[in-house]
Design a protein around this motif. Structure first.
Motif, PDB file in Angstrom:
ATOM      1  N   PHE A 129       0.806  -1.215   0.000  1.00  0.00           N
ATOM      2  CA  PHE A 129       0.000   0.000   0.000  1.00  0.00           C
ATOM      3  C   PHE A 129       0.843   1.272   0.000  1.00  0.00           C
ATOM      4  O   PHE A 129       0.530   2.238  -0.685  1.00  0.00           O
ATOM      5  N   ASN A 130       1.931   1.290   0.774  1.00  0.00           N
ATOM      6  CA  ASN A 130       2.728   2.511   0.945  1.00  0.00           C
ATOM      7  C   ASN A 130       4.105   2.457   0.302  1.00  0.00           C
ATOM      8  O   ASN A 130       4.788   3.474   0.238  1.00  0.00           O
ATOM      9  N   GLY A 131       4.552   1.277  -0.107  1.00  0.00           N
ATOM     10  CA  GLY A 131       5.884   1.137  -0.683  1.00  0.00           C
ATOM     11  C   GLY A 131       5.922   1.613  -2.121  1.00  0.00           C
ATOM     12  O   GLY A 131       5.063   2.361  -2.577  1.00  0.00           O
ATOM     13  N   TYR A 132       6.938   1.176  -2.838  1.00  0.00           N
ATOM     14  CA  TYR A 132       7.060   1.576  -4.235  1.00  0.00           C
ATOM     15  C   TYR A 132       7.410   0.363  -5.080  1.00  0.00           C
ATOM     16  O   TYR A 132       7.981  -0.612  -4.595  1.00  0.00           O
ATOM     17  N   GLN A 133       7.057   0.442  -6.348  1.00  0.00           N
ATOM     18  CA  GLN A 133       7.331  -0.654  -7.276  1.00  0.00           C
ATOM     19  C   GLN A 133       8.699  -0.422  -7.910  1.00  0.00           C
ATOM     20  O   GLN A 133       8.889   0.545  -8.644  1.00  0.00           O
ATOM     21  N   ALA A 134       9.655  -1.304  -7.628  1.00  0.00           N
ATOM     22  CA  ALA A 134      11.010  -1.162  -8.162  1.00  0.00           C
ATOM     23  C   ALA A 134      11.095  -1.678  -9.592  1.00  0.00           C
ATOM     24  O   ALA A 134      11.868  -1.168 -10.394  1.00  0.00           O
ATOM     25  N   SER A 135      10.325  -2.698  -9.905  1.00  0.00           N
ATOM     26  CA  SER A 135      10.229  -3.267 -11.250  1.00  0.00           C
ATOM     27  C   SER A 135       8.873  -3.959 -11.307  1.00  0.00           C
ATOM     28  O   SER A 135       8.221  -4.122 -10.276  1.00  0.00           O
ATOM     29  N   PRO A 136       8.425  -4.368 -12.489  1.00  0.00           N
ATOM     30  CA  PRO A 136       7.090  -4.968 -12.565  1.00  0.00           C
ATOM     31  C   PRO A 136       6.901  -6.124 -11.570  1.00  0.00           C
ATOM     32  O   PRO A 136       7.657  -7.094 -11.585  1.00  0.00           O
ATOM     33  N   GLY A 137       5.948  -5.948 -10.662  1.00  0.00           N
ATOM     34  CA  GLY A 137       5.630  -6.984  -9.695  1.00  0.00           C
ATOM     35  C   GLY A 137       6.529  -7.068  -8.478  1.00  0.00           C
ATOM     36  O   GLY A 137       6.350  -7.929  -7.631  1.00  0.00           O
ATOM     37  N   VAL A 138       7.499  -6.171  -8.350  1.00  0.00           N
ATOM     38  CA  VAL A 138       8.422  -6.200  -7.203  1.00  0.00           C
ATOM     39  C   VAL A 138       8.277  -4.894  -6.429  1.00  0.00           C
ATOM     40  O   VAL A 138       8.584  -3.813  -6.934  1.00  0.00           O
TER      41      VAL A 138
ATOM     42  N   VAL B  33       8.115  -7.520  -1.523  1.00  0.00           N
ATOM     43  CA  VAL B  33       6.961  -8.356  -1.858  1.00  0.00           C
ATOM     44  C   VAL B  33       6.938  -8.531  -3.374  1.00  0.00           C
ATOM     45  O   VAL B  33       7.055  -7.554  -4.114  1.00  0.00           O
ATOM     46  N   VAL B  34       6.803  -9.777  -3.818  1.00  0.00           N
ATOM     47  CA  VAL B  34       6.727 -10.083  -5.246  1.00  0.00           C
ATOM     48  C   VAL B  34       5.300 -10.540  -5.545  1.00  0.00           C
ATOM     49  O   VAL B  34       4.771 -11.422  -4.857  1.00  0.00           O
ATOM     50  N   VAL B  35       4.686  -9.918  -6.564  1.00  0.00           N
ATOM     51  CA  VAL B  35       3.309 -10.256  -6.937  1.00  0.00           C
ATOM     52  C   VAL B  35       3.235 -10.593  -8.426  1.00  0.00           C
ATOM     53  O   VAL B  35       4.084 -10.175  -9.211  1.00  0.00           O
ATOM     54  N   ASN B  36       2.210 -11.335  -8.792  1.00  0.00           N
ATOM     55  CA  ASN B  36       1.879 -11.577 -10.192  1.00  0.00           C
ATOM     56  C   ASN B  36       0.492 -11.006 -10.423  1.00  0.00           C
ATOM     57  O   ASN B  36      -0.494 -11.544  -9.917  1.00  0.00           O
ATOM     58  N   LYS B  37       0.435  -9.914 -11.189  1.00  0.00           N
ATOM     59  CA  LYS B  37      -0.851  -9.282 -11.476  1.00  0.00           C
ATOM     60  C   LYS B  37      -1.576 -10.003 -12.609  1.00  0.00           C
ATOM     61  O   LYS B  37      -2.742  -9.753 -12.851  1.00  0.00           O
ATOM     62  N   GLY B  38      -0.879 -10.892 -13.287  1.00  0.00           N
ATOM     63  CA  GLY B  38      -1.454 -11.646 -14.390  1.00  0.00           C
ATOM     64  C   GLY B  38      -2.080 -12.948 -13.915  1.00  0.00           C
ATOM     65  O   GLY B  38      -2.172 -13.225 -12.719  1.00  0.00           O
TER      66      GLY B  38
END
Length: 114
Positions: free
Chosen positions: A45-54, A74-79
């Motif tokens: 919620f408050n962090g930043y995206q360093a690269s897609p999904g990270v 945190v690593v996410v997969n939006k797909g």
């Protein structure tokens, strides 16, 4: 689904998953606790995206502190799950971990010159 987190207004699930991703993966590595869950929430919620999904909780490589900085990743997969069209979308949180970073060692992210 184990939990739901938010990246801005978008929902990001933490699904049960397997030993290689999701809640079961995090638990299998001995990382799960209320504090850990709260750090995932805060990072997304408050962090930043360093690269897609990270996502990172703090900016990596800022400042000139000589000691490593404890950071949360945190690593996410939006797909879709497994990249298969029509699959479970979004797959959600893949993993979360603590990383120690310094301005000189920032995992491929631009770093500050001290």
């Amino acid at each position: 689904m184990a939990y739901t987190f938010y990246i801005g207004p978008s929902k990001m699930p933490l699904r049960c998953g397997t030993k290689t991703w999701g809640y079961d993966h995090i638990v299998a590595h001995g990382r799960w606790s209320t504090s850990f869950k709260n750090k995932i929430s805060d990072t997304l919620f408050n962090g930043y995206q360093a690269s897609p999904g990270v996502y990172y909780r703090y900016k990596v490589g800022t400042g000139c502190a000589p000691k490593p900085r404890k950071n949360f990743k945190v690593v996410v997969n939006k797909g879709p799950l497994g990249g298969k069209p029509g699959g479970l979308t979004p797959q959600g949180v893949i993993t979360a971990t603590v990383e120690y970073t310094t301005p000189a060692v920032a995992s491929g992210i631009a770093v500050a010159k001290c």
